[in-house]
Design an enzyme around this catalytic site. Structure first.
Site, PDB file in Angstrom:
ATOM      1  N   ASP A   1       0.866  -1.180   0.000  1.00 38.61           N
ATOM      2  CA  ASP A   1       0.000   0.000   0.000  1.00 38.61           C
ATOM      3  C   ASP A   1       0.905   1.232   0.000  1.00 38.61           C
ATOM      4  O   ASP A   1       1.810   1.354   0.836  1.00 38.61           O
ATOM      5  CB  ASP A   1      -0.907   0.003   1.225  1.00 38.61           C
ATOM      6  CG  ASP A   1      -1.986   1.060   1.118  1.00 38.61           C
ATOM      7  OD1 ASP A   1      -3.069   0.727   0.618  1.00 38.61           O
ATOM      8  OD2 ASP A   1      -1.737   2.217   1.531  1.00 38.61           O
TER       9      ASP A   1
ATOM     10  N   ASP B   1      -1.904   9.283 -11.222  1.00 37.52           N
ATOM     11  CA  ASP B   1      -1.868   8.154 -12.172  1.00 37.52           C
ATOM     12  C   ASP B   1      -0.445   7.879 -12.636  1.00 37.52           C
ATOM     13  O   ASP B   1      -0.035   6.714 -12.787  1.00 37.52           O
ATOM     14  CB  ASP B   1      -2.756   8.463 -13.382  1.00 37.52           C
ATOM     15  CG  ASP B   1      -4.239   8.430 -13.034  1.00 37.52           C
ATOM     16  OD1 ASP B   1      -4.584   7.905 -11.961  1.00 37.52           O
ATOM     17  OD2 ASP B   1      -5.044   8.938 -13.848  1.00 37.52           O
TER      18      ASP B   1
ATOM     19  N   GLU C   1      -4.525   2.404  -4.556  1.00 40.18           N
ATOM     20  CA  GLU C   1      -3.078   2.357  -4.369  1.00 40.18           C
ATOM     21  C   GLU C   1      -2.633   1.061  -3.733  1.00 40.18           C
ATOM     22  O   GLU C   1      -1.508   0.958  -3.231  1.00 40.18           O
ATOM     23  CB  GLU C   1      -2.626   3.540  -3.507  1.00 40.18           C
ATOM     24  CG  GLU C   1      -3.043   3.487  -2.052  1.00 40.18           C
ATOM     25  CD  GLU C   1      -4.438   4.061  -1.791  1.00 40.18           C
ATOM     26  OE1 GLU C   1      -4.717   4.369  -0.639  1.00 40.18           O
ATOM     27  OE2 GLU C   1      -5.229   4.199  -2.756  1.00 40.18           O
TER      28      GLU C   1
END
Length: 374
Positions: A251, A268, A294
């Protein structure tokens, strides 16, 4: 013409468009047949000119042969053929042409060699469109009717004149027939090459579709569905043959702040760069997938031990820390937290991921930018 098109309104639009695209090829084939009969008529006229055939029979053959092939060409040019089940009219053209050739044999038995060559020419013409069963049926019928025609004029058959003019005309006809066969061969080769190219394009299209179906649109790594299938397959393999594997949940720390500070477009770019960096930290046999947002997941296979899973995860974390994120987005520093779970025999995929998820939360609660084992 208007009536021909109106009769097609019951046909579905895609099928109609496909049939209309085939019309130029059908017309070319009909014109080839017209050229074939015109060529044979000219050759017969040359024999009549040197006195080896009656003009009346030659004219009868020419009018019939050229007339019927011109009629088929006209029908196709006007699209009237689209009203019939056999839109190529190949069976009709083949039968009529063969009947005209065998009729010419009956009219001019002294030139029987020319008509037997014509039989072979038309038979090859039929090969361009016949299916296997039609081809076998045509072979049997043509053989029977040709034998019957030859038998009917057996008393009139004789050796063709061997003078220079007669031989020159015969060689001319053979040369022209060979030219037609060359055109047919070139057409078959072109068709084969076109089919090969279409097969390659289809294979590439299927590969692209599979790529799109199994990979995340943004990052290019495996999507959730494809990764879960891969994980289930690895579990089944481990249960059957043994071996050790693990999953690593990753993460990106404080990723929401990246979107808030730099915008979603920059976010992005960061996600795509993160995947490239993570891929450099894993082996070629391991796989990276995106679960959403994410959050990412890595499958580590064929591990030597539990410590190998931690080392692999730490390698990913270190690669993310060492990467020059300022080059990607000026002012950006990025870290990741990781949770690792090594597969325990008998547990499900869902339990394995849940254990890795708890380890990930432990890493975050411990200050982030760290790896925790389940």
């Amino acid at each position: 013409m208007r009536h021909g098109i109106s009769s097609l309104r019951r046909v579905t639009q895609p099928d109609l468009e496909r049939q209309l695209k085939l019309q130029p090829h059908r017309l070319r084939m009909a014109l080839v047949a017209l050229a074939n009969f015109s060529m044979l008529t000219v050759v017969l006229a040359l024999y009549a000119w040197i006195g080896e055939a009656p003009w009346t029979a030659v004219c009868q053959f020419g009018a019939t042969g050229i007339g019927q092939s011109a009629l088929f060409a006209l029908v196709i040019a006007c699209r009237w053929n689209l009203r019939f089940a056999d839109k190529d009219l190949m069976v009709a053209q083949f039968c009529v042409a063969m009947g005209v050739i065998l009729g010419g044999l009956l009219l001019l038995p002294q030139l029987w060699v020319l008509f037997l060559i014509g039989v072979l020419d038309i038979f090859i013409f039929g090969m361009m469109r016949f299916g296997p069963r039609q081809f076998i049926l045509a072979w049997l019928l043509v053989g029977v009717f040709t034998a019957a025609a030859v038998y009917a004029v057996r008393g009139k058959l004789g050796q063709m004149a061997v003078n220079d003019a007669s031989l020159a005309i015969l060689m001319l006809y053979l040369f022209m027939v060979l030219g037609q066969l060359t055109v047919f061969g070139a057409s078959i080769t072109a068709l084969r090459n076109r089919l090969s190219e279409q097969n390659r394009e289809l294979a590439d299209s299927l590969l692209r579709n599979q790529q799109l179906a199994n990979h995340d649109d943004l990052t290019g790594v495996l999507n959730r569905r494809a990764f879960m299938q891969l994980l289930a397959d690895e579990r089944a393999r481990a249960l059957r043959y043994g071996g050790l594997f693990a999953v690593v949940l990753l993460d990106i720390d404080h990723f929401k702040s990246v979107n808030d500070r730099f915008g979603h477009q920059a976010g992005d770019v960061v996600l795509k760069e993160f995947c490239q960096v993570a891929n450099t930290g894993i082996r070629t046999t391991d796989r990276l997938g995106r679960l959403g947002g994410e959050e990412f997941i890595v499958l580590l296979i064929s591990l030597a031990g539990v410590d190998a899973a931690r080392i692999a995860a730490e390698r990913i974390r270190a690669a993310v820390v060492a990467h020059d994120w300022n080059r990607v987005v000026p002012g950006l520093l990025l870290t990741t937290s990781l949770g690792v779970a090594v597969f325990e025999r008998g547990e499900t995929v869902e339990i394995l991921i849940a254990r890795a998820d708890r380890a990930l939360y432990a890493a975050k609660n411990s200050g982030r930018n760290r790896t925790e084992m389940a």
